[in-house]
Structures are given as structure tokens and as C-alpha cells.
Design an enzyme around this catalytic site. Structure first.
Site, PDB file in Angstrom:
ATOM      1  CD  GLU A  55      -4.827   5.365   3.376  1.00  0.00           C
ATOM      2  OE1 GLU A  55      -3.688   5.439   2.866  1.00  0.00           O
ATOM      3  OE2 GLU A  55      -5.740   4.358   2.776  1.00  0.00           O
ATOM      4  CG  HIS A  80      -1.868   1.284   1.397  1.00  0.00           C
ATOM      5  ND1 HIS A  80      -1.241   1.942   2.486  1.00  0.00           N
ATOM      6  CD2 HIS A  80      -2.599   1.841   0.882  1.00  0.00           C
ATOM      7  CE1 HIS A  80      -2.267   3.201   2.435  1.00  0.00           C
ATOM      8  NE2 HIS A  80      -3.134   2.915   1.545  1.00  0.00           N
ATOM      9  CD  GLU A 109      -2.842   2.860  -3.227  1.00  0.00           C
ATOM     10  OE1 GLU A 109      -3.058   3.832  -3.362  1.00  0.00           O
ATOM     11  OE2 GLU A 109      -3.251   1.683  -2.842  1.00  0.00           O
ATOM     12  CG  HIS A 110      -0.056   6.150  -0.520  1.00  0.00           C
ATOM     13  ND1 HIS A 110      -0.676   7.376   0.364  1.00  0.00           N
ATOM     14  CD2 HIS A 110      -1.067   5.182  -0.329  1.00  0.00           C
ATOM     15  CE1 HIS A 110      -1.878   7.038   0.646  1.00  0.00           C
ATOM     16  NE2 HIS A 110      -2.159   5.946   0.254  1.00  0.00           N
TER      17      HIS A 110
END
Lengths: 437, 443
Positions: free
Chosen positions: B148, B68, B71-72
Site C-alpha cells: 500500500e 493504520h 486498522e488492517h
């Protein structure tokens, strides 16, 4: 060469993506107005029905009555109790969705062409002949109370509730639309019947239909579906006060990340400066990664996962709101950056490049919204409630493109109001200058 | 009926039946990149997606959250694009873009006017191989993912509970580790860890290109060959074999308490087989079982616990059938006021036991099949959800053929199949039961 490419690009994007979004305006023999987009390629219809009023019709001591009523519409109607109604709906593979908003009751229906008549009869019973059986009332009331109890411990819900209560005085907007544990507990069947009489009436209904249906069929369908509703409903509330003291108000709640909502006065859609402010909001914090708030609070400083601003245009109040969430030891910095950006934008305005980028994005993104029967039905019913003309879709991007740098910067200087920008922060913020309550 | 979404256990991929197959075209590039084209000419819009067969369950131990995090970081610049330039270019072309990570996949997508497709491919192909990061961007983005996590998990006791419960469900498989990562491991993520994951998994032979909307397959093929074609395959792409879950021999139970819980509930999950390529019958029976037991207003749990016994305000059943490895099948019961979690759990067990004796109501089965048939019609209305359906399937061990076969397999499920699947599934020894509660009140 580049200039030519650019011009072509704008021309292409300014056209609505669906060349076939052709809205037909209908008035049924029974006097109901509706907008229709015929789309025959898939054998179903999306029907969007809205009644103006919604939660704003509730009095203070009956707050939540309209919401409980709306949740009960599918819990038994006509000859069918709640379970039989659900079985019938499922066996037709229709879906009916009944929701409450602050200014409207929203009903979204979706049904197959092959059994449309039967589906419409069910929907009709739920609107005209809901039973409000005692056991259904108690079952749904328990669900609603469970959800209200959860809201009391949800930082987002706490923030929204506190903000509304602070801003809107004694207006219904100041109260939670689903009511409180006290008011919902006290609601009687008579209250629910009264809410039904008051909220679902022909003088406040708006209809958008998209799909496998023609104007004559829709016309007959609507007279059957809505014709027996009362002619008039409960009086709508008047304008709401918008009181913003520019402070930072804290609601202490034990959770690791503070949640903040903020706002200042907004703008009416029929104001000549509306589109300039709409573009300005996009540049400030309107949901894209490129916005100033997103760049300053997230991309440069890593203070949050998301920060947004948006225009809230309710029937009786206009706000320019936003939200952010940051760890308790960082939220003070996030709030300060947002306040600084507010001032900076008012004093310095936007650049020509920012304005051009915002126009390109907004005009390009607009046609992407028309991506299915359901979304289009939503758009055309919202247009009617806003009082927009039927040709609005074709002219909307021109209105965005007509905004000039001079206008957007004048509007920034006139409308951005750092002194009234008010925050509610829920959590255990550290080092935050807060306003005494 | 009120929709108590706060209580929904997890956003499982809904197993909608597929589109009529003549709107779907597929082929592969020479470098091994798979391509799926879904035509929908109602609007001059296109969705461009690249899915990687790599998600959080492919991470090395100790680096949870790196899939993840990467991905950022893919939005933080390449040798040809400055940080943020990818998204700003999409926006300047009137489009919107984003990305998402799950256990078995990571996907990137843009929605844009159809004539911008080539530019999207050019940029997506660029960041498949040319990622270039600075230390300061990496550390800022690490702050973002920690916020997040704060927002999605730490601030929500239900999410913390689900995280603990998944960890209890999976002893050995990485499905027991949260996609976003354990906080202490997220704090230690750095450029080297992200780069290692990128080098290992981001290559055309580990990617699926999906283009959906107002496009012709030939045009997509030409553009894909131009932009993705020149990227060489990664010959060292590892085989996708993750540690598997051992047979569960003993029931597991847990209680999670948090002062922020206003509405307690009980959740029960069972290990279950997933959809397997060429053999989806068992999964279809489980999918149908989840609809029968907890799929809607007339489900067995709803009828029994909400209507008859009035012991629950909400019930549900969920089956995550689209999954690369063994998955779970779960129930939730939110008790009515005055009903304890023990009573709610007993009522759930009693209802399941009765169901195993009395079997499937044939009228209910017909209603469910009718709804599954209808979802083929309704599903055609959203080309983006169709694209997601193919992306999820192809990254989770299924083929296009499997996606096309699924609606018919669902229609052919019999009551007998459902009962066999139920008897096999509902063994308490292979279950995890969790109670989510507020703080204990002490006098």
C-alpha cells in the site's frame, strides 16, 4: 427456521431501497427524451446530460480536440468571458461539470431551486454559445499539456495507454482520449469549433434529472437548454478490433512498484450470458474482499494492496479487464497467481456457495447505489445510453438471482480465455517471462 | 477548466456547514461511548460507523504506521470471527465495509440495508475487544501495508515530496510523521506493537458510534445498549496530550528532485490554528481566506497568476481547519511553461503582499458565503458525508454544538476578520517552502 429467515432476507433485499425511485419518461414538445425522478425533499436538482460519441469522434491527427473543447465550455460563453462566467456560476452556487469519456461527453449540473432559471441560462450558453476565446484556448491548452506531460511519467497512465494501443488497432479507442502533446499543440480554434459542432447534437443526447422539479418544468427547461443544438452531429465510429495475444508485455520504467493491467475479451450487455458473466466476474475479482483474486493475491500472499477485475462495455468493444500493483521483485508472482486463477476458474467453475454469496452481495449492494439525487441521475442516464427499459431497476435483481450454477459454470468454461489473457506491466519487474515486442 | 487533481496538496476535510439540527440526535451510553444518529428516510439504507479517538499522531515514537496497521488487522479475526469473516458476513448480507485511518482518528464503517444494523453492531462490538491474531496473518498483512505504501507513496514523487514537506513543517508534532508510516518502521511492526495500541485506545469510552440513514434514535439506542453497552470502559485510557509544535522562528526551505517529475511545482505552507471547541471564529476566517485566495476559478491567486500574469497553469489554497492540534494552511503554484519555480514563488509572494494591502473584494466574499449557504442544501443529499463530518469533528476536539454552529459562524465572518487572520498567518518565518522538480539536467 433458518430457511425461512433466508427467504425473507432475499425478499427484502431484492426490493429497490428507494421505493420512491419512480421514473417518469418525458418527451418534450421539441422532441427531447428525458427520464425524471421527482424528489422534493431537498430544494435542488441534479441534471445529468450525456452526448454519445466523446473522444471516439476524434480523428488521429486531431486527437484531443473533443477533450479540449469540453474543457473550454465553461471558459466563456455568450456575453460572458471566462472570468465573468465563473463569477456568475459562483454567485448562483450552481455547479457545472464538463467531462470527456471515450464514448461520451458528460455534463453534470447541480442548481438550487431558488435560482434555477438563471443557472439554466448559464448552462445553456456554455453548451450553445461557447466563445472559445483565444486566450482561454491557450490557457486551457497549457493545462492539458501539463497533464499530458505528467501522464508520460505516471506508470498507471503508461500502462493504460500501452494496453489500449496494443488492443484496438487503428480505432480511436487505441489512442489516448486527451490526445498527445503533438496533436494538442497543433489544434486550432477551427478544430475546436468543429469538435463542438460534431459532439453536441440532439441526435445523441440523453438526459436524467432528479430533484425538486416536475415534468412540465423539466420539459420547458430542456427545450430551452438543448433546443438550439444542431439536429445531427459527427458520424460515430464503427466496431473496434479487440486483439489480445495472451502475452506479458513490459514497459521499462524506473519506479519501485510495477503496475500491471490485464484483459481478455468481454461481453455485450445484451448477450443472454451477460448476467452470468457479471456474477462470475464478481467472484473472480469484482471489487470485493471476497473475490478469488483478492483472496489469493492479497489476503493469502500479501503481494498487493489491491487486485481487481471488471467488465468494460464500451459502445464499440467489450473487454474483461483488471489491474494489480506489486513491488518489482514480487510482481512476477502476482501475475502468475492471476493466470493460475484464470485457468482454475475456467476448469473448475464456482461452488454453489460462492454463487449464492455473490447473488446476495450483488442484489443487496444494488439499492445502496441509489443514495442521493446526483447518483440516481447518473444511473438513469446510463440506463438510457445502454438501451435499458424504464422498469430495469425493479427487475435487475431478479436477473441476478436467475443465474444458475450450471449457467455460470458453462459461461466460465466458454468465456474465460487464459490463452488470450494479456498483461502490460510497467516498472522494472524481476523474473517475469515477458513477450518479445 | 481542467482539474489538475494530481497537484492537489492533500485531501483536507472540507468544512461543509451542518445539517439542520433536528435530524441529528446524540446521547451517550453508560460506559462512555458517544452515539450520534442522523436520520435520512429517503432510502432503507444505513451507514454504521465506529470512530476511535486514536490515529497516527497518537502512536508511540518508533512505531509509525501502527494505527493504520491495526486498522488492517481488525479484519483478521477475533475470538468469535475467523480471519476475513467480518467482511464476508457483511457481503453475505448485501453490504459493503471498509475502514480508514488519519492523524487523529481511525474509523470503521459498513453500508447495509437498514434491517441489518443489529448484526453490524454485534460484529463491530466484538472486534472492539476480542481481536485474535496469528503470526502468519500479521506478517502477511504487513506485506500488504508495505505494498500500500509502494502504491500510494513510493510510486508517486508528489506523495514523497508531501511526506518530506510535512516532516519539515512539524518539528515536534506527530503530524510530521506519515499516517502510513516510515518504511523502515513499518517493516518492524509486529503483533505486540499492534496489540499495545489496541489495548490502549480501543474501548467504548474512546469511541463514537455514528448511525446514519433510515433509522429511529430509540431503535439505535436499544441496539447500541445491547451490543456496545456490556463492554466495560477502559479506566486507564490516557489523556490525549501529544507533543505540541514549538513556535516556528525560522523559515524552512527544501528542494525535492525525482526523475519521475514531469511537472514541477512550488508549495508553501504556514502553521495555523485549528478549529477549537467554542471558539471557531478564527478558523472560520481562515477557512474563508483559503476560499478567497485559492478556492475556485475567481480566487485571487487564480485571477492574478493564471488570468492576468499567465505565469501558472494551476493554483490553489488549502486549510485543514478540522484538526485536533495546530494545523497548516498551504498554497500551491504550478508554473506555466518557461516560468521557473523561483519566478512562480515570487509571483505568489507578490500576490499575497498585494492582497494584504488591497483587502477583500466584497462581491467575492458574498459569492463565497452564498456557496457556503448552498452547501447546506447540497450537503443533505449525502448522508454518508454528513456522518463523516460528525465523525471527524468529534474525534478532533469539537462537539455536536460546534458542528451546528459552524455555518452561522462562517456566515458572520467579515472582511476585517479575514484580513486580521491573513496578516497573522502570512509570516514567512512560520512557513515551509518546497520545490518539486525533475532531475537536474547536466550537459
Amino acid at each position: 427456521m433458518m430457511r425461512f429467515v433466508w427467504a425473507t432476507l432475499l425478499l427484502v433485499l431484492a426490493l429497490p431501497a428507494r421505493a420512491d425511485v419512480e421514473i417518469q419518461e418525458i418527451t418534450t414538445p421539441g422532441g427531447i427524451n428525458a427520464w425524471l425522478v421527482e424528489e422534493r425533499s431537498i430544494p435542488f436538482t441534479a441534471l445529468e446530460i450525456r452526448f454519445r460519441g466523446g473522444a471516439s469522434l476524434d480523428s488521429a491527427d486531431k486527437q484531443g480536440a473533443t477533450g479540449l473543447m469540453v474543457s473550454l465550455l465553461e471558459e466563456g460563453a455568450g456575453d460572458l468571458d471566462a472570468r465573468a462566467f465563473a463569477r456568475e456560476t459562483e454567485s448562483l452556487a450552481a455547479s457545472f461539470n464538463y467531462r470527456l469519456a471515450s464514448d461520451a461527453v458528460r455534463i453534470s449540473a447541480r442548481f438550487l431551486s431558488e435560482n434555477r432559471d438563471q443557472a439554466v441560462q448559464l448552462l445553456r450558453d456554455s453548451l450553445i454559445r461557447p466563445r472559445f476565446d483565444d486566450d482561454a484556448i491557450e490557457r486551457v491548452r497549457a493545462q492539458l499539456l501539463s497533464s499530458l506531460r505528467s501522464d508520460l511519467k505516471d506508470p498507471r497512465a503508461i500502462a493504460a495507454k500501452r494496453f489500449a494501443a496494443m488492443v484496438h488497432g487503428n480505432h480511436p479507442y487505441a489512442r489516448p482520449q486527451d490526445g498527445t502533446i503533438e496533436t494538442v499543440t497543433a489544434l486550432t480554434r477551427d478544430d475546436i469549433v468543429a469538435a463542438h459542432q460534431g459532439a453536441l447534437a440532439r441526435d445523441r443526447v440523453y438526459v436524467g434529472a432528479v430533484g425538486d422539479i416536475g415534468p412540465d418544468e423539466l420539459s420547458a427547461l430542456l427545450d430551452d437548454l438543448l433546443g438550439e443544438l444542431p439536429e445531427t452531429g459527427a458520424p460515430l465510429p464503427g466496431p473496434a478490433p479487440v486483439s489480445l495475444d495472451g502475452g506479458t508485455h513490459v514497459v521499462t520504467f524506473d519506479t519501485p512498484q510495477s503496475v500491471a493491467v490485464f484483459g481478455q475479451p468481454g461481453i455485450n450487455r445484451d448477450d443472454p450470458d451477460f448476467f452470468a458473466l457479471f456474477v462470475l466476474d464478481h467472484i473472480l475479482g469484482g471489487g470485493s474482499f471476497e473475490s478469488r483474486l483478492m483472496q489469493e493475491v492479497r489476503e493469502k500472499r500479501g503481494l498487493t494492496y489491491g487486485v481487481y477485475s471488471y467488465l468494460v462495455d464500451k459502445d464499440q468493444a467489450q473487454l474483461w479487464q483488471g489491474s494489480v500493483a506489486s513491488a518489482n521483485d514480487r510482481v512476477a508472482q502476482a501475475v502468475q497467481v492471476i493466470r493460475d486463477e484464470w485457468k482454475k476458474l475456467r476448469d473448475g467453475g464456482v461452488t454453489a456457495e460462492e454463487l449464492q454469496d455473490a447473488k446476495t452481495y450483488l442484489t443487496g449492494a444494488y439499492p445502496l447505489r441509489f443514495d442521493g439525487n446526483g447518483p440516481i441521475a447518473n444511473i438513469i442516464v446510463a440506463m438510457q445510453m445502454e438501451g435499458l427499459p424504464v422498469d430495469y431497476i425493479a427487475t435487475r435483481n431478479d436477473k441476478v438471482n436467475d443465474v444458475t450454477l450450471e449457467q455460470v459454470n458453462r459461461v466460465a468454461a466458454e468465456r474465460l480465455d487464459p490463452d488470450r489473457l494479456t498483461f502490460v506491466v510497467v516498472g522494472q519487474p524481476e523474473g517475469l517471462d515477458q513477450t518479445a515486442d | 477548466m481542467l482539474r489538475l487533481t494530481a497537484f492537489v496538496l492533500a485531501l483536507y476535510a472540507l468544512a461543509f456547514p451542518a445539517l439542520a439540527r433536528d435530524n441529528v440526535t446524540s446521547f451517550s451510553l453508560d460506559n462512555g461511548m458517544d452515539v450520534v444518529v442522523i436520520e435520512d428516510h429517503r432510502a432503507s439504507v444505513v451507514v454504521h460507523m465506529v470512530w476511535y479517538r486514536a490515529g497516527s499522531a497518537d502512536e508511540p515514537p518508533g512505531s509509525s504506521g501502527v494505527a493504520h496497521f491495526l486498522e488492517h488487522l481488525l479484519f483478521r479475526g477475533t475470538e468469535n470471527l475467523a480471519p476475513g469473516e467480518f467482511s464476508s458476513t457483511v457481503a453475505r448480507n448485501g453490504g459493503s465495509d471498509n475502514a480508514f485511518t488519519s492523524y487523529d482518528y481511525t474509523a470503521y464503517y459498513q453500508r447495509v440495508a437498514a434491517d441489518r444494523l443489529g448484526l453490524m453492531m454485534q460484529m463491530e462490538a466484538d472486534r472492539m475487544v476480542n481481536l485474535k491474531l496469528t503470526e502468519s496473518d500479521v506478517s502477511t498483512e504487513r506485506e500488504v501495508i508495505i505494498e500500500e505504501r509502494n502504491q500510494r507513496v513510493e510510486n508517486d514523487p508528489s506523495a514523497l515530496f508531501r511526506e518530506q514537506k510535512n516532516a519539515a513543517q512539524y518539528l515536534n508534532h506527530r503530524y510530521g510523521v506519515p499516517i502510513i508510516g516510515w518504511r523502515h518502521e513499518m517493516e518492524a511492526l509486529d503483533q505486540a506493537k499492534a496489540r499495545a495500541f489496541y489495548d490502549r485506545y480501543y474501548s467504548p469510552n474512546n469511541a463514537i458510534l455514528i448511525v446514519a440513514g433510515d433509522v429511529q434514535p430509540d431503535e439505535v439506542r436499544a441496539l447500541a445498549e445491547k451490543h456496545y453497552g456490556p463492554i466495560p470502559a477502559n479506566p486507564d485510557l490516557p489523556e490525549r496530550a501529544r507533543p505540541q509544535e514549538p513556535p516556528q522562528m525560522a523559515e524552512r526551505r527544501m528542494v525535492f528532485r525525482d526523475a519521475r517529475v514531469a511537472q514541477p511545482y512550488v508549495s508553501r505552507s504556514y502553521l495555523a490554528p485549528e478549529r477549537d471547541s467554542g471558539a471557531q471564529e478564527r478558523a472560520a476566517a481562515l477557512e474563508t481566506l483559503s476560499e478567497i485566495l485559492g478556492g475556485g476559478a475567481t480566487s485571487v491567486l487564480n485571477e492574478t497568476l493564471q488570468f492576468d500574469q499567465k505565469v501558472a497553469v494551476f493554483t490553489g489554497a488549502y486549510y485543514g481547519g478540522t484538526s485536533l492540534d495546530d494545523t497548516d494552511f498551504s498554497f500551491i503554484v504550478v508554473p506555466a511553461p518557461g516560468v521557473t519555480l523561483e519566478q512562480a514563488e515570487a509571483a505568489l509572494d507578490e500576490t499575497l503582499a498585494t492582497f494584504l494591502e488591497t483587502g477583500v473584494d466584497s462581491e467575492q466574499l458574498e459569492r463565497i458565503k452564498m456557496q457556503m449557504r448552498a452547501s447546506q442544501v447540497y450537503g443533505r443529499d449525502s448522508v454518508e458525508s454528513l456522518a463523516n463530518r460528525y465523525g471527524r469533528a468529534l474525534t478532533q476536539g469539537l462537539t455536536i454544538e460546534d458542528v451546528h454552529d459552524w455555518p452561522d459562524i462562517l456566515q458572520s465572518v467579515t472582511a476585517k476578520d479575514v484580513m486580521a487572520a491573513a496578516r497573522d498567518l502570512l509570516d514567512r518565518r512560520r512557513s515551509v517552502t518546497g520545490y518539486l522538480m525533475g532531475e537536474e539536467v547536466t550537459q
